[in-house]
Design a protein around this motif. Structure first.
Motif, PDB file in Angstrom:
ATOM      1  N   ASP A  38       0.831  -1.210   0.000  1.00 51.70           N
ATOM      2  CA  ASP A  38       0.000   0.000   0.000  1.00 51.70           C
ATOM      3  C   ASP A  38       0.861   1.254   0.000  1.00 51.70           C
ATOM      4  OD1 ASP A  38      -2.184  -1.678   0.072  1.00 51.70           O
ATOM      5  OD2 ASP A  38      -2.757  -1.177   2.134  1.00 51.70           O
ATOM      6  N   SER A  41       2.227   1.814  -3.373  1.00 52.84           N
ATOM      7  CA  SER A  41       1.163   2.309  -4.253  1.00 52.84           C
ATOM      8  C   SER A  41       0.980   3.815  -4.099  1.00 52.84           C
ATOM      9  CB  SER A  41      -0.160   1.602  -3.954  1.00 52.84           C
ATOM     10  OG  SER A  41      -0.079   0.249  -4.304  1.00 52.84           O
ATOM     11  N   GLU A  45       1.294   6.486  -7.125  1.00 52.40           N
ATOM     12  CA  GLU A  45       0.207   7.417  -7.449  1.00 52.40           C
ATOM     13  C   GLU A  45       0.691   8.857  -7.406  1.00 52.40           C
ATOM     14  OE1 GLU A  45      -3.017   6.559  -4.777  1.00 52.40           O
ATOM     15  OE2 GLU A  45      -3.101   4.469  -5.433  1.00 52.40           O
TER      16      GLU A  45
END
Length: 102
Positions: A38, A41, A45
């Motif tokens: 996570d 990620s 992003e």
């Protein structure tokens, strides 16, 4: 544009930290419990939003640390396989005579 993306990163981190029991070590540092994938990620992003690749400062089996440049400084994000994310917002030192923008 980059300042907006970094602000978005801080906002996302704030929302995630509410459920992840984050605590402030100091005014510009946040720590949260978060799965390694996570955390990676979030870095990906943010890189997509800024249009720039993060500058990788640490990459080994246990940790990934990147610096994401912004117009007013930079954000350092550390992702640990032990399940910890550390985010630090830093201004560019005025004495350095540099700017964060490339």
């Amino acid at each position: 544009m980059r300042a907006l993306a970094v602000t978005s990163l801080l906002g996302v981190f704030g929302m995630v930290s509410l459920g992840a029991a984050a605590r402030a070590e100091e005014a510009n540092t946040r720590i949260a419990a978060m799965p390694y994938s996570d955390c990676l990620s979030i870095i990906a992003e943010t890189a997509q939003e800024t249009g720039e690749a993060p500058v990788q400062t640490v990459s080994n089996d246990d940790e990934t640390t990147v610096r994401i440049n912004a117009s007013d400084g930079f954000v350092t994000v550390s992702c640990s396989r032990s399940g910890k994310m550390v985010l630090t917002k830093s201004p560019v030192p005025a004495a350095a005579g540099q700017t964060a923008a490339r």
